[in-house]
Design a protein around this motif. Sequence first.
Motif, short mmCIF file in Angstrom:
data_model
loop_
_atom_site.label_atom_id
_atom_site.label_comp_id
_atom_site.label_asym_id
_atom_site.label_seq_id
_atom_site.Cartn_x
_atom_site.Cartn_y
_atom_site.Cartn_z
N THR A 1 -1.04 12.06 0.62
CA THR A 1 -1.25 13.55 0.84
C THR A 1 -1.80 14.07 -0.58
O THR A 1 -1.51 13.37 -1.61
N ARG A 2 -1.91 15.44 -0.69
CA ARG A 2 -2.29 15.68 -1.99
C ARG A 2 -0.91 15.80 -2.92
O ARG A 2 -0.90 15.57 -4.17
N MET A 3 0.14 15.88 -2.36
CA MET A 3 1.24 16.12 -2.74
C MET A 3 2.03 14.62 -3.50
O MET A 3 2.37 14.50 -4.35
N THR A 4 1.63 13.79 -2.70
CA THR A 4 1.88 12.24 -2.98
C THR A 4 1.04 11.48 -3.82
O THR A 4 0.99 10.48 -4.41
N ARG A 5 -0.22 12.21 -4.13
CA ARG A 5 -1.00 11.58 -4.76
C ARG A 5 -0.79 10.96 -6.23
O ARG A 5 -1.04 9.90 -6.58
N GLY A 6 0.08 11.73 -7.07
CA GLY A 6 0.43 11.20 -8.34
C GLY A 6 1.39 10.03 -8.13
O GLY A 6 1.25 9.32 -9.05
N THR A 7 2.43 10.25 -7.26
CA THR A 7 3.28 9.09 -6.97
C THR A 7 2.64 7.92 -6.64
O THR A 7 3.12 6.59 -6.95
N LEU A 8 1.88 7.94 -5.75
CA LEU A 8 1.12 6.75 -5.41
C LEU A 8 0.28 6.20 -6.44
O LEU A 8 -0.10 4.71 -6.18
#
Length: 258
Positions: free
Chosen positions: A200-207
């Motif tokens: 998702t947009r929220m997890t983009r950086g983490t992934l």
Amino acid sequence: MPLKQLFDLSGKVALVTGGSRGLGLQIAEALGEYGASVVLTARKAHELEAAAAHLRAQGMTVHVLPGDLSALETIDAAVEQLLAQVGHIDILVNNAGATWGAPTAEHPLDAWQKVMNVNVNGAFVLTQSVLRRSMLPRGWGRIINVASVAGLRGNDPRMVPTLAYNTSKGALVNFTRALAAEFAAQGITVNSICPGYFPTRMTRGTLAYGEAAILEHTPMRRLGGDEDLKGVALLLASDAGAYITGQNIAVDGGMTAV
């Protein structure tokens, strides 16, 4: 009763916060497909309209309600406005969320407050308003909180620390239990879905930097997909889940099982 009838949401109205994209939109698709009129709320009106058009193209009845869940003083009026349009709210999906990544010793206080305001305070004020104005007077309701596996465990030290997010989702897990016990005898069930990692947009950086480590600790060796929350959301929103309350259900490919 036929099994299909147990899942039927015809005549129900479902309010989904953060419903314009990501997991909220996925849940809205499931509830709308089974007959619920869906109300999407989020901060950005143009994203809401795009999501509504997407659902209407599938034959669903959709309303939109732009608003900022962190603006706590506006929530009661927004619920009143919505009820004037749709009459009642039967299903509430507390999905809107915020996150912040930073080492704890350097975590800004305003960022901590932002995360708590959306993930905990906003969910509380909205739930209270919907209970008072619709669910309790009607003697029926389904509340689904979208928590996270981050509320069930600590943070992998290889990942960026997210103390505020983990704390807020842990709060939502016990919010679910306490609320469920309080209203179980009044026709209202309260459960939470605890997703693992979904793109998702929220997890983009983490992934972007941590996907390999995440998959290593996920027995199914994959991320969550576009269909993976729909079944559990429909179960918890319908009469098929009428005897399920106070539960926090991980949808995480087995991550919390090991």
